[in-house]
Design a protein around this motif. Structure first.
Motif, PDB file in Angstrom:
ATOM      1  N   SER A   1       0.841  -1.196   0.000  1.00  0.00           N
ATOM      2  CA  SER A   1       0.000   0.000   0.000  1.00  0.00           C
ATOM      3  C   SER A   1       0.880   1.252   0.000  1.00  0.00           C
ATOM      4  O   SER A   1       0.619   2.207  -0.732  1.00  0.00           O
ATOM      5  N   ARG A   2       1.902   1.229   0.819  1.00  0.00           N
ATOM      6  CA  ARG A   2       2.854   2.345   0.866  1.00  0.00           C
ATOM      7  C   ARG A   2       3.531   2.519  -0.495  1.00  0.00           C
ATOM      8  O   ARG A   2       3.695   3.641  -0.980  1.00  0.00           O
ATOM      9  N   LEU A   3       3.913   1.411  -1.107  1.00  0.00           N
ATOM     10  CA  LEU A   3       4.561   1.451  -2.416  1.00  0.00           C
ATOM     11  C   LEU A   3       3.630   2.054  -3.469  1.00  0.00           C
ATOM     12  O   LEU A   3       4.051   2.872  -4.289  1.00  0.00           O
ATOM     13  N   GLN A   4       2.371   1.671  -3.417  1.00  0.00           N
ATOM     14  CA  GLN A   4       1.388   2.201  -4.365  1.00  0.00           C
ATOM     15  C   GLN A   4       1.246   3.715  -4.182  1.00  0.00           C
ATOM     16  O   GLN A   4       1.197   4.468  -5.157  1.00  0.00           O
ATOM     17  N   SER A   5       1.180   4.164  -2.947  1.00  0.00           N
ATOM     18  CA  SER A   5       1.062   5.588  -2.645  1.00  0.00           C
ATOM     19  C   SER A   5       2.300   6.355  -3.122  1.00  0.00           C
ATOM     20  O   SER A   5       2.187   7.432  -3.719  1.00  0.00           O
ATOM     21  N   LEU A   6       3.461   5.796  -2.856  1.00  0.00           N
ATOM     22  CA  LEU A   6       4.707   6.450  -3.281  1.00  0.00           C
ATOM     23  C   LEU A   6       4.818   6.510  -4.805  1.00  0.00           C
ATOM     24  O   LEU A   6       5.259   7.520  -5.362  1.00  0.00           O
ATOM     25  N   THR A   7       4.416   5.446  -5.464  1.00  0.00           N
ATOM     26  CA  THR A   7       4.460   5.412  -6.930  1.00  0.00           C
ATOM     27  C   THR A   7       3.523   6.467  -7.508  1.00  0.00           C
ATOM     28  O   THR A   7       3.866   7.160  -8.466  1.00  0.00           O
ATOM     29  N   SER A   8       2.357   6.612  -6.906  1.00  0.00           N
ATOM     30  CA  SER A   8       1.402   7.640  -7.336  1.00  0.00           C
ATOM     31  C   SER A   8       2.011   9.028  -7.148  1.00  0.00           C
ATOM     32  O   SER A   8       1.898   9.893  -8.023  1.00  0.00           O
ATOM     33  N   ARG A   9       2.655   9.248  -6.016  1.00  0.00           N
ATOM     34  CA  ARG A   9       3.296  10.543  -5.744  1.00  0.00           C
ATOM     35  C   ARG A   9       4.390  10.817  -6.762  1.00  0.00           C
ATOM     36  O   ARG A   9       4.529  11.937  -7.250  1.00  0.00           O
TER      37      ARG A   9
END
Length: 169
Positions: free
Chosen positions: A31-39
Motif C-alpha cells: 500500500s505504501r509502495l502504491q502511494s509512493l508510486t502515485s506521488r
C-alpha cells in the motif's frame, strides 16, 4: 520504514513474525509502495507541465507583441486574446496565486521549480526502491515460513505413517 542491512524493514525481525503478520506487513508495504508510486507520477506530471511552460515562455518574445492568441479559461474552454507586452507574464505561484514577472524572472522561477520537483522526484524514487526491497524481503520470509510449515507437515505425515506401520506389525 527504512531498510536494515538484512533487507527487512528496520526494527522488524521478519523471522520472528507469523505468516499472518508477514502477510499484513506485506500489505502495508505494498500500500505504501502504491502511494509512493502515485506521488512519483504526480511529480513527473508536474515536471512535464513546468517544462511545457518554460518552452511556451521561450516562444514569447518582442516579435510576438500584438500577436493574437487563444487564452485558456479551462482545460477545454478558450477565448481570443492579444499579447500586449511580451516581456511581462503572469506566473502561478500556487493554487490560485499569480504574480506578474518579466520573462527573464519567470524563466528563473520555472528553473527553480523544475530543480525542486526533480530533487523531490529523486527522493521519492529512493524511498520507492527501498520499499520495493522491503516487499521482496517480506515475500522471501513468507516463502521460507511456508517451506517450514510444509516440512513440518511432511515430517508429521512420515511419523504418523511410521507409527501406523509399527503398530500394524
Amino acid at each position: 520504514m527504512s531498510e536494515s542491512a538484512a533487507g527487512a524493514p528496520s526494527g522488524v525481525d521478519l523471522d520472528s513474525l507469523s505468516l499472518d503478520q508477514l502477510s499484513q506487513l506485506r500489505q502495508q508495504e505494498e500500500s505504501r509502495l502504491q502511494s509512493l508510486t502515485s506521488r512519483y507520477q504526480q511529480l513527473r506530471a508536474a515536471r512535464a507541465k513546468l517544462a511545457t511552460a518554460k518552452s511556451s515562455l521561450s516562444s514569447v518574445g518582442p516579435s510576438t507583441a500584438d500577436a493574437q492568441i487563444m487564452v485558456p479559461l479551462t482545460a477545454s474552454l478558450y477565448c481570443p486574446g492579444k499579447i500586449k507586452d511580451p516581456n511581462k507574464v503572469m506566473v502561478e505561484l500556487g493554487t490560485g496565486f499569480y504574480m506578474e514577472r518579466t520573462a527573464k524572472d519567470a524563466n528563473a522561477f520555472l528553473d527553480r521549480r523544475i530543480r525542486l520537483v526533480d530533487a523531490n522526484s529523486e527522493n521519492v524514487m529512493k524511498v520507492v526502491q527501498a520499499t520495493q526491497g522491503n516487499v521482496r524481503s517480506i515475500a522471501d520470509a513468507m516463502q521460507g515460513k511456508m517451506l517450514e510449515i510444509r516440512a513440518r507437515q511432511e515430517g508429521m505425515r512420515v511419523r504418523q505413517r511410521d507409527a501406523a506401520a509399527a503398530g500394524g506389525s
